[in-house]
Design a protein around this motif. Structure first.
Motif, PDB file in Angstrom:
ATOM      1  N   GLY A 214       0.797  -1.228   0.000  1.00  0.00           N
ATOM      2  CA  GLY A 214       0.000   0.000   0.000  1.00  0.00           C
ATOM      3  C   GLY A 214       0.822   1.267   0.000  1.00  0.00           C
ATOM      4  N   GLY A 215       2.125   1.179  -0.208  1.00  0.00           N
ATOM      5  CA  GLY A 215       2.972   2.370  -0.219  1.00  0.00           C
ATOM      6  C   GLY A 215       2.870   3.141  -1.519  1.00  0.00           C
ATOM      7  N   THR A 216       3.311   4.380  -1.489  1.00  0.00           N
ATOM      8  CA  THR A 216       3.389   5.213  -2.681  1.00  0.00           C
ATOM      9  C   THR A 216       4.833   5.183  -3.169  1.00  0.00           C
ATOM     10  OG1 THR A 216       1.578   6.619  -1.939  1.00  0.00           O
ATOM     11  CG2 THR A 216       3.054   7.549  -3.585  1.00  0.00           C
ATOM     12  N   ALA A 217       5.049   4.861  -4.436  1.00  0.00           N
ATOM     13  CA  ALA A 217       6.405   4.720  -4.963  1.00  0.00           C
ATOM     14  C   ALA A 217       7.096   6.069  -5.143  1.00  0.00           C
ATOM     15  CB  ALA A 217       6.382   3.954  -6.279  1.00  0.00           C
ATOM     16  N   VAL A 218       6.397   7.045  -5.731  1.00  0.00           N
ATOM     17  CA  VAL A 218       6.995   8.357  -6.005  1.00  0.00           C
ATOM     18  C   VAL A 218       6.054   9.444  -5.507  1.00  0.00           C
ATOM     19  CG1 VAL A 218       7.809   9.954  -7.785  1.00  0.00           C
ATOM     20  CG2 VAL A 218       8.242   7.497  -8.032  1.00  0.00           C
ATOM     21  N   THR A 219       6.549  10.299  -4.632  1.00  0.00           N
ATOM     22  CA  THR A 219       5.779  11.443  -4.136  1.00  0.00           C
ATOM     23  C   THR A 219       6.543  12.716  -4.468  1.00  0.00           C
ATOM     24  OG1 THR A 219       4.877  10.166  -2.301  1.00  0.00           O
ATOM     25  CG2 THR A 219       4.770  12.562  -2.106  1.00  0.00           C
ATOM     26  N   ILE A 220       5.898  13.609  -5.200  1.00  0.00           N
ATOM     27  CA  ILE A 220       6.491  14.915  -5.523  1.00  0.00           C
ATOM     28  C   ILE A 220       5.616  15.960  -4.860  1.00  0.00           C
ATOM     29  CG2 ILE A 220       7.130  16.528  -7.342  1.00  0.00           C
ATOM     30  CD1 ILE A 220       7.250  14.061  -9.240  1.00  0.00           C
ATOM     31  N   SER A 221       6.200  16.732  -3.967  1.00  0.00           N
ATOM     32  CA  SER A 221       5.429  17.789  -3.318  1.00  0.00           C
ATOM     33  C   SER A 221       6.319  19.010  -3.143  1.00  0.00           C
ATOM     34  CB  SER A 221       4.896  17.314  -1.964  1.00  0.00           C
ATOM     35  OG  SER A 221       5.957  16.956  -1.115  1.00  0.00           O
ATOM     36  N   GLY A 222       5.681  20.132  -2.991  1.00  0.00           N
ATOM     37  CA  GLY A 222       6.439  21.368  -2.836  1.00  0.00           C
ATOM     38  C   GLY A 222       5.554  22.535  -3.160  1.00  0.00           C
ATOM     39  N   ASN A 223       6.164  23.629  -3.555  1.00  0.00           N
ATOM     40  CA  ASN A 223       5.346  24.762  -3.958  1.00  0.00           C
ATOM     41  C   ASN A 223       5.581  25.046  -5.428  1.00  0.00           C
ATOM     42  OD1 ASN A 223       7.439  26.780  -4.345  1.00  0.00           O
ATOM     43  ND2 ASN A 223       7.699  26.730  -2.134  1.00  0.00           N
ATOM     44  N   LEU A 224       4.640  25.755  -6.033  1.00  0.00           N
ATOM     45  CA  LEU A 224       4.672  25.977  -7.463  1.00  0.00           C
ATOM     46  C   LEU A 224       5.762  26.938  -7.904  1.00  0.00           C
ATOM     47  CD1 LEU A 224       0.849  26.077  -8.198  1.00  0.00           C
ATOM     48  CD2 LEU A 224       2.461  24.276  -8.747  1.00  0.00           C
ATOM     49  N   THR A 225       6.476  27.566  -6.992  1.00  0.00           N
ATOM     50  CA  THR A 225       7.537  28.486  -7.385  1.00  0.00           C
ATOM     51  C   THR A 225       8.853  27.759  -7.632  1.00  0.00           C
ATOM     52  OG1 THR A 225       8.137  28.950  -5.086  1.00  0.00           O
ATOM     53  CG2 THR A 225       6.503  30.393  -6.106  1.00  0.00           C
ATOM     54  N   ARG A 226       8.981  26.527  -7.142  1.00  0.00           N
ATOM     55  CA  ARG A 226      10.205  25.759  -7.372  1.00  0.00           C
ATOM     56  C   ARG A 226      10.184  25.215  -8.798  1.00  0.00           C
ATOM     57  NH1 ARG A 226      11.806  20.959  -3.434  1.00  0.00           N
ATOM     58  NH2 ARG A 226       9.825  20.174  -4.148  1.00  0.00           N
ATOM     59  N   ALA A 227      11.347  25.149  -9.427  1.00  0.00           N
ATOM     60  CA  ALA A 227      11.429  24.633 -10.787  1.00  0.00           C
ATOM     61  C   ALA A 227      10.866  23.219 -10.840  1.00  0.00           C
ATOM     62  CB  ALA A 227      12.882  24.635 -11.252  1.00  0.00           C
ATOM     63  N   GLY A 228      10.265  22.879 -11.964  1.00  0.00           N
ATOM     64  CA  GLY A 228       9.630  21.581 -12.126  1.00  0.00           C
ATOM     65  C   GLY A 228      10.603  20.419 -12.069  1.00  0.00           C
ATOM     66  N   ILE A 229      10.105  19.291 -11.615  1.00  0.00           N
ATOM     67  CA  ILE A 229      10.870  18.058 -11.517  1.00  0.00           C
ATOM     68  C   ILE A 229      10.441  17.156 -12.669  1.00  0.00           C
ATOM     69  CG2 ILE A 229      11.192  15.965 -10.127  1.00  0.00           C
ATOM     70  CD1 ILE A 229      10.756  17.789  -7.661  1.00  0.00           C
ATOM     71  N   LYS A 230      11.408  16.544 -13.339  1.00  0.00           N
ATOM     72  CA  LYS A 230      11.108  15.634 -14.440  1.00  0.00           C
ATOM     73  C   LYS A 230      11.407  14.205 -14.005  1.00  0.00           C
ATOM     74  CE  LYS A 230      11.740  15.114 -19.374  1.00  0.00           C
ATOM     75  NZ  LYS A 230      12.341  15.677 -20.577  1.00  0.00           N
TER      76      LYS A 230
END
Length: 168
Positions: free
Chosen positions: A79-95
């Motif tokens: 039941g785990g989450t493999a990839v979590t991307i969180s932050g604020n919209l001012t940080r450069a995007g993650i690919k």
């Protein structure tokens, strides 16, 4: 650099890759770099703060093919989450590029998501996200999209060659 044949104590270089994506992310963030991950299966839950590129052959690192050199992230624990991307919209995007990303128990639609993106900018490209049956796949404007595969809320997400496989 990350390889399933690497060592946790390595420096994270081509010649000395680390064993886990999590360790690679720690080193890359400290050096303001990106993470390169060789083919293999990585059972861990990662929270990238820099971009990650999979599907490399670990012997040379200059051959990359998402069909030939499968790089899989499987969520740690049932039941785990493999990839979590969180932050604020001012940080450069993650690919996130060149990965197969899985939940552990693909038959339970109540599991957390294979990929979870909250309040962040992200690009998913050349990725396959595999999970159980979708809970919902519709959204309007800034409302949330939720499934056992991909969960997005309050985020800007660009997708390129993304495959969502909800199984059954």
């Amino acid at each position: 650099f990350v390889a399933s044949s690497g060592l946790y104590t390595n420096a994270g270089t081509k010649a000395g890759p680390v064993l886990t994506i999590t360790k690679g992310l720690e080193l890359a963030e400290a050096a303001s770099k990106v993470v390169f991950v060789s083919q293999g299966t990585y059972t861990e839950s990662v929270e990238p703060t820099v971009s990650m590129y999979g599907a490399f052959v670990p012997t040379t690192w200059d051959d990359r093919n998402t069909s030939t050199y499968l790089t899989t992230i499987t969520a740690e624990g049932t039941g785990g989450t493999a990839v979590t991307i969180s932050g604020n919209l001012t940080r450069a995007g993650i690919k996130i590029d060149g990965f197969t990303i899985n939940t552990v128990d693909e038959t339970n639609a109540m599991n957390p998501n294979a990929v979870r993106i909250e309040n962040a900018q992200a690009t998913l490209s050349n990725d396959t996200i595999t999970c159980g049956v979708a809970q919902t796949t519709s959204y309007t404007g800034d409302s949330e999209v939720s499934s056992t595969g991909l969960y997005v809320v309050g985020s800007e997400v660009e997708t390129k060659v993304l495959i969502l496989d909800f199984g059954g």
